[in-house]
Scaffold this active site. Structure first.
Site, PDB file in Angstrom:
ATOM      1  N   ASP A   1       9.958   2.529   6.817  1.00 12.16           N
ATOM      2  CA  ASP A   1       8.866   1.528   7.344  1.00 12.16           C
ATOM      3  C   ASP A   1       9.031   0.124   6.596  1.00 12.16           C
ATOM      4  OD1 ASP A   1       7.928   2.813   4.949  1.00 12.16           O
ATOM      5  OD2 ASP A   1       6.077   3.573   5.812  1.00 12.16           O
TER       6      ASP A   1
ATOM      7  N   ASP B   1       2.147   5.332  -3.925  1.00 13.41           N
ATOM      8  CA  ASP B   1       2.263   6.624  -3.313  1.00 13.41           C
ATOM      9  C   ASP B   1       3.028   8.010  -4.025  1.00 13.41           C
ATOM     10  OD1 ASP B   1       1.292   5.632  -0.836  1.00 13.41           O
ATOM     11  OD2 ASP B   1       3.375   5.116  -0.175  1.00 13.41           O
TER      12      ASP B   1
END
Length: 783
Positions: free
Chosen positions: A77, A491
């Site tokens: 992404d 993350d």
């Protein structure tokens, strides 16, 4: 996360080890040229590699070439695209050449690999449709040598490589018979586009009747959830063409819950809505069985990848236009609490297909498998009456031990998870036993898939070696200890890198979802501190270590009102002797502690959210910066006063760093070139504890600075910066206190945006570490 888009990755929207590291872009190393005022041309060859994490981000698509065995691509992404090296089974990054001004082109929304000419590969690139997040328009990146070199076709619209729906597709496809023809499905109401010249130019297919209408959140018109998903996927029916002639029958899926599928039988001249089609859900993936003539669709009620609570799998007999619902658990059942997304068929045995839940957070995602065209299904795991799980697989995460997330869940949850955001599941078209699937963190795969059908155990393992897709918040390099590098990572927490060529577990006790800032005590470097967002049952945002990061102790308390760790890499600082800590958290005043976080006292004289650093020589001295004002503390951070410094940037990303071994010596980089926020943009130095700063005139735009071991015979540390110097954007080193600068990267090793964090290695002259927004931690060594 709430950082600027450069640091945003998925957080803005909601995310066996190799024997030796390979050059980031094979086969050549970077060769650096000087950028000194005299214009001398010095060459300093560098080799750049990843400090290995192995994975770490959302793999949105895996694409097998349908003609050449072993030719596989993956897209991410925000971290670009990769090709799998057949010999090493490591992923080779293909987009490290993308530069600073086009950083949005590392968000890849689709990949197309040519089965007529396997050397050709295309990327649909563009990260955000919002100009304030990504100023550049989208592009098609095209290569005729498998991604070694690229040409760019600009597009007149924006794409969404890091937007809702980014796991759908593929949106970009090549005609399997006439490979000069490509189709591209576009979001934002821009419709269907076509190229007839190998991607050199594109034009809208004006006859296509539906540009889509599904918006994830109509109440977010200017945000990431307010954009129409548009045209989603193009599928060719290879039975309706021959070599050199355009394929006649084409299917296109659309983000319109009432009209999800269209068909052309005249090579895209006219289109019709396929009759009898199901309604109510968004099509995520479509696959056509070219033997039996069946089109399979996996659908969900949302765009994904974070949500989805209903959906179905459908089978279309293209000869009769007869639809059959073949969902493993249909939407009509109370047991259906998920949408479907990842979808694949076995090209060697087309009645065999697999589908995944779009996302199923608790207790885990599911993979379903059918060997009879969807008439019946088995599950990767089944749940017993006492919450025990019966598995058809086992998992080996030794290549990325952090995938356990330091968790110890109770049944029915297990660690590591089978996955989440599993939007790309692919069976190798040449090998029924080999399959891979992407998750929100890695790629898993197996080589004995058909054992599933015989009651055996499928052996899943990490297949992401070489693929480094992490957004890096901070890096530090202490002068002693077993680890040359510590990282703070979006993350996935962050890592103590004792071996730069091998992944390890993430920080624990406490475990953070992101480590936003790190520091070590310059004169007592076994003492480290970190702050971040807690996860896995932890509540503390702060932790300290006194054994070089081998173990950590969470804080005993926090300043009143803390809502987060602080949104930048300068939100925590430890004094040179390791006895005093200053923390600038979210939701609370800047505060200090002299007992490693057991108690906190608000600092005086600083605005909340100010950046903080410690002098690397004097334990009583701390520095701070906010909105163009520089601050000094001489009492261990208890109180700060604004200095007389002027001319500093008042906007943009501003970062400063005191110099090891030199009291009162500080370098500051930052500013912005946006015309809406006029401010100085450059690199400055102070030698009087921030009372005044002098700008380096050679630096047009300065973004981050770091220090490493001095050159042989020198007494001042080597200085590294990601900046624009004499009109050239790059990574630079100076061995003479900034009098001259040498660019140490080249145009093949740009890594898009590199302006967040950087440090030299105090033990290895010439070694630099820097963070990227999607390509992990990069380190460079002189060749």
């Amino acid at each position: 996360m709430t950082h600027a888009p450069h640091l945003s990755r998925r957080g803005l929207l909601a995310a066996g080890a190799a024997a030796a590291a390979l050059p980031v872009v094979a086969p050549s190393a970077a060769s650096a040229a000087s950028a000194d005022p005299a214009g001398k041309s010095r060459r300093t060859p560098y080799v750049f590699r990843n400090a290995e994490i192995v994975g770490g981000g959302f793999v949105t698509g895996i694409v097998f070439n349908q003609r050449e065995r072993g030719l596989v691509y993956a897209r991410t992404d925000i971290g670009g695209a990769y090709r799998l090296d057949k010999a090493s089974q490591r992923w080779i990054p293909l987009t490290d050449w993308v530069g600073w001004d086009e950083y949005g082109h590392t968000g890849i929304i689709s990949i197309a690999t040519d089965e007529v000419d396997p050397d050709r590969v295309y990327l649909a690139a563009g990260t955000y449709p919002m100009p304030e997040w990504d100023p550049s328009l989208a592009a098609i990146l095209r290569s005729d040598d498998r991604g070694r070199t690229w040409k760019t076709t600009p597009l007149p619209f924006r794409l969404g490589g890091n937007m809702p729906g980014r796991g759908i597709g593929e949106r970009l496809v090549i005609d399997p018979h006439r490979n000069r023809i490509l189709y591209l499905g576009v979001r934002g109401g821009n419709g269907l586009w076509r190229s007839t010249d190998y991607g050199k130019s594109f034009a809208q297919v004006t006859s296509f009747p539906n540009a889509g209408n599904f918006v994830p959140d109509p109440n977010d018109p200017d945000g990431p959830n307010g954009d129409n998903l548009g045209v989603l996927q193009v599928v060719f029916d290879k039975r309706t063409g021959r070599a050199g002639r355009a394929t006649r029958t084409i299917y296109v899926t659309v983000a319109d819950k009432d009209n999800i599928l269209y068909r052309s039988t005249d090579a895209g001249v006219t289109w019709e809505r396929v009759p009898g089609q199901p309604t109510g859900y968004i099509p995520h993936h479509a696959v056509l069985d070219h033997v039996g003539g069946y089109l399979y669709l996996a659908t969900s009620n949302t765009a994904g990848p974070y949500d989805g609570s209903e959906g179905d799998v459908w089978k279309l007999d293209t000869a009769t236009d007869t639809w059959t619902r073949i969902s493993p658990v249909p939407s009509t059942s109370d047991d259906n609490q998920w949408g479907y997304s990842g979808l694949t068929i076995d090209r060697q045995n087309p009645d065999t297909l697999m589908v995944s839940t779009q996302v199923k957070w608790y207790p885990d995602c599911l993979l379903f498998r059918s060997t009879d065209g969807g008439a019946s299904w088995t599950r990767a795991w089944d749940l017993g009456t006492n919450n025990e799980r019966t598995l058809r697989y086992d998992m080996d995460v030794s290549a990325a031990p952090w995938l356990t997330w330091n968790a110890s869940p109770s049944l029915p949850e297990m660690t590591p998870k089978l996955g989440w955001m599993m939007e790309s599941v692919q069976i190798d078209p040449f090998d029924s036993d080999h399959f891979m699937y992407g998750t929100g963190a890695t790629i898993y795969g197996a080589d004995n898939l058909t054992d599933w059908d015989r009651g055996g155990t499928v052996h899943l393992s990490v297949r992401a070696q070489g693929l480094e897709e992490c957004s890096i918040a901070c890096v530090i390099s202490p002068p002693v200890g077993p680890a040359h590098l510590f990282s703070g990572v979006g993350d996935v927490g962050g890592f103590r890198h004792t071996d730069l060529n091998k992944a390890t577990k993430m920080y624990d006790h406490p475990t953070f979802g992101i480590t936003t800032a790190l520091d070590y005590a310059e004169l007592a470097p076994h003492t480290l501190v970190r702050v971040g967002d807690p996860t896995s049952g932890w509540t503390q945002h702060f932790a300290a270590s006194t054994d070089s990061g081998a173990t950590w102790t969470p804080s005993g308390s926090e300043p009143t009102g803390v809502t987060g760790p602080g949104g930048h890499d300068q939100s925590v600082a430890v004094s040179a002797d390791g006895r005093r800590i200053v923390w600038s958290p979210d939701g609370a005043p800047v505060s200090w502690s002299d007992d490693h976080g057991a108690t906190w006292t608000a600092s005086k004289g600083l605005p909340a959210g100010a950046s903080v650093r410690s002098d690397r020589v004097n334990p009583a001295t701390f520095y701070a910066y906010d909105s163009g004002v520089f601050y000094l503390s001489t009492d261990g951070g208890a109180s700060f006063k604004a200095t007389a410094a002027t001319g500093l940037p008042t906007a943009g990303n501003v970062r400063f760093k005191p110099v090891p071994g030199h009291e009162g010596d500080i370098w500051l980089a930052g500013g912005t070139s946006k015309p809406t926020t006029p401010t100085p943009y450059g690199l400055w130095r102070s030698t009087d504890s921030g009372t005044s700063f002098t700008r380096f005139q050679a630096v047009d735009e300065g973004d981050v600075v770091g220090f490493g071991k001095a050159a042989p015979g020198a007494t001042y540390p080597a200085v590294y910066t990601s900046s624009r110097i004499h009109g050239v954007r790059g990574i630079f080193r100076s061995d003479d206190t900034g009098r001259t600068w040498t660019r140490i990267n080249d145009d093949r090793h740009q890594y898009a945006w590199t302006g967040n964090t950087m440090t030299g290695d105090p033990r290895v002259h010439g070694r630099v570490y820097f963070g990227t927004n999607g390509r992990g931690v990069i380190y460079g060594d002189p060749k």
